[in-house]
Design an enzyme around this catalytic site. Structure first.
Site, short mmCIF file in Angstrom:
data_model
loop_
_atom_site.label_atom_id
_atom_site.label_comp_id
_atom_site.label_asym_id
_atom_site.label_seq_id
_atom_site.Cartn_x
_atom_site.Cartn_y
_atom_site.Cartn_z
N CYS A 178 -0.67 -3.05 -28.31
CA CYS A 178 -0.41 -1.69 -27.84
C CYS A 178 -0.14 -0.76 -29.01
O CYS A 178 0.25 -1.20 -30.09
CB CYS A 178 0.85 -1.66 -26.97
SG CYS A 178 0.63 -2.40 -25.36
N ARG A 205 6.66 -1.75 -20.42
CA ARG A 205 8.02 -2.25 -20.64
C ARG A 205 8.10 -2.89 -22.04
O ARG A 205 7.23 -3.69 -22.40
CB ARG A 205 8.31 -3.30 -19.57
CG ARG A 205 9.69 -3.90 -19.63
CD ARG A 205 9.79 -4.98 -18.57
NE ARG A 205 9.69 -4.41 -17.22
CZ ARG A 205 10.73 -3.86 -16.58
NH1 ARG A 205 11.92 -3.85 -17.13
NH2 ARG A 205 10.58 -3.36 -15.37
N THR A 226 1.76 -12.11 -23.81
CA THR A 226 0.72 -11.51 -22.96
C THR A 226 -0.63 -11.43 -23.67
O THR A 226 -1.64 -11.14 -23.03
CB THR A 226 1.11 -10.07 -22.55
OG1 THR A 226 1.28 -9.30 -23.74
CG2 THR A 226 2.40 -10.06 -21.75
N CYS A 240 3.21 3.26 -26.32
CA CYS A 240 2.77 2.76 -25.00
C CYS A 240 3.93 2.78 -24.00
O CYS A 240 5.06 2.47 -24.34
CB CYS A 240 2.24 1.34 -25.12
SG CYS A 240 1.66 0.68 -23.53
N ARG A 275 -5.95 -8.75 -27.14
CA ARG A 275 -6.81 -7.78 -26.48
C ARG A 275 -6.11 -6.42 -26.39
O ARG A 275 -4.88 -6.37 -26.29
CB ARG A 275 -7.17 -8.26 -25.07
CG ARG A 275 -8.22 -9.37 -25.05
CD ARG A 275 -8.44 -9.92 -23.65
NE ARG A 275 -7.26 -10.60 -23.15
CZ ARG A 275 -6.56 -10.23 -22.08
NH1 ARG A 275 -6.92 -9.16 -21.40
NH2 ARG A 275 -5.50 -10.90 -21.68
N CYS A 297 -4.58 -3.10 -24.95
CA CYS A 297 -3.90 -2.72 -23.71
C CYS A 297 -4.75 -1.68 -22.97
O CYS A 297 -5.23 -0.73 -23.57
CB CYS A 297 -2.53 -2.16 -24.05
SG CYS A 297 -1.70 -1.35 -22.69
ZN LIG Z 1 -0.14 -0.51 -24.15
#
Ligand SMILES: [Zn+2]
Length: 378
Positions: free
Chosen positions: A54, A61, A50, A58, A83, A85
């Site tokens: 994070c 999932r 993705t 977080c 990037r 989250c």
């Molecule tokens: Zn996150």
């Protein structure tokens, strides 16, 4: 993708130190799987599929282990083109739950000290710089540590000040304090003049909207500082009236789409308290109520606390009844989890929004806790 990032990616694939099967990384992975908020700020994890990184706590999932790389912080992760989250905001350290915890710790130090502790001392007690400690305190409580110290000293006066009492009555109840001194202290302690507080939020503008949840209709009211009301019931009109009763002098405006995100966050807080995202609150009440409500926010999902324990926790063991009242007056259902307060004998006790709802909230949290403990960790 720039050439520099492409090159970094290749290096990353080759250098496994932040992703190999070492004990340290296994510990990090365990923290990710269990969404361990206590590890927030110690590292971030990035997901190759993705391209998002994070904080460990977080609520997203959990990814596949093979897609995960660990980094000391967001700055490192961004060098590789990842990037931040948008859900857990990994660069705003520490997270809200930790900030609330740190601030509660500072509050308790202020409450238990015979002289007002210096900012340096408060900062030392939580291990952050004076600058960050001060900012955190202001952000969570809406007042400065110094103002809070003043409000603690006048706490006895404030508990006698209810929304329906006149300020002058409260003053005359304690002749040891001069009226001007009282006003000055109150004004600093509450972050607004006492008259404003007594008049039910005069000068506040509250936008509100309602939505369905699995425990009934939810009304969310918000100022530009954050959510100031979460009310639960069956009838939207009754909820709106309740909001107007609680803030009779505020400007109350039905929201358009601007509250959509906030409403979604509140509903997910009700449905999945453990994975709740950062929700800025605008908590308004007497200093005593605020102490009770902040202490409540430390009771984790699935846990309960007795009124008497809560009274002890805020350093006022004889105040069980006042604590129960403060719980009943809580305007922020679920966000300030007054449903987690039960009687000393373990029975449920009352709930402002209906005992059935209290029972269903607690049942679900206990179930989720059991499910988390039983679920395999990989
Ligand atoms: Zn996150």
């Amino acid at each position: 993708m720039t050439e520099a990032i492409r090159q970094k990616r290749n290096e990353l694939a080759a250098d496994g130190s932040w992703s190999d099967g070492s004990a340290e990384n296994q510990g990090r992975w365990d923290a990710v799987v269990s969404r361990d908020r206590t590890q927030d700020g110690l590292f971030v994890y990035a997901v190759i599929s993705t391209r998002i990184y994070c904080r460990p706590g977080c609520g997203s999932r959990p990814p596949h282990r093979k897609n995960v790389r660990f980094f000391p912080d967001g700055t490192e992760a961004r060098k590789y083109g990842f990037r931040a989250c948008k859900r857990c905001l990994p660069d705003d350290t520490p997270d809200w739950a930790s900030r609330t915890m740190f601030v509660s710790r500072m509050c308790r130090l202020i409450e238990t000290s015979s002289r007002t502790p210096t900012l340096a001392l408060l900062a030392k007690s939580i291990g952050y710089s004076p600058f960050h400690s001060h900012r955190m305190f202001l952000e969570v409580t809406g007042i400065t540590p110094r103002a809070y110290a003043v409000s603690v000293r006048t706490a006895a006066l404030m508990t006698s000040l209810s929304a329906t009492e006149k300020v002058t009555d409260a003053i005359h109840g304690d002749r040891a304090v001069s009226a001007s001194q009282f006003y000055a202290d109150m004004s600093r302690g509450l972050g607004m003049a006492p008259a404003t507080f007594v008049k039910g939020g005069k000068g506040m503008t509250i936008h509100y909207a309602t939505a369905a949840s699995n425990i009934g209709r939810v009304l969310v009211g918000a100022t530009d500082r954050g959510v100031c009301a979460i009310l639960i019931g069956d009838d939207p009109e009754v909820l709106e009236r309740d909001l107007r009763d609680r803030f009779p002098a505020a400007a109350i405006i039905e929201a358009g789409t601007e509250l959509a995100t906030t409403i979604t966050q509140v509903v997910s807080l009700i449905h999945e308290p453990e994975t709740a995202t950062h929700l800025p609150l605008d908590i308004r009440g007497t200093a005593f109520q605020c102490r009770v409500w902040h202490a409540l926010r430390e009771v984790r999902p699935g846990e309960t606390i007795a009124y008497s324990q809560l009274a002890e926790r805020i350093g006022n063991p004889s105040a069980s009844r006042a604590v129960a009242n403060a719980c009943g007056e809580n305007p922020l259902a679920v966000a300030v989890p007054c449903h987690r307060v039960v009687r000393s004998d373990g029975t449920l006790g009352g709930y402002r929004w209906g005992v059935e709802r209290k029972k269903s909230l607690l049942d679900r949290e206990r179930r989720d806790n059991v499910a988390r403990v039983l679920s395999p960790q990989t």
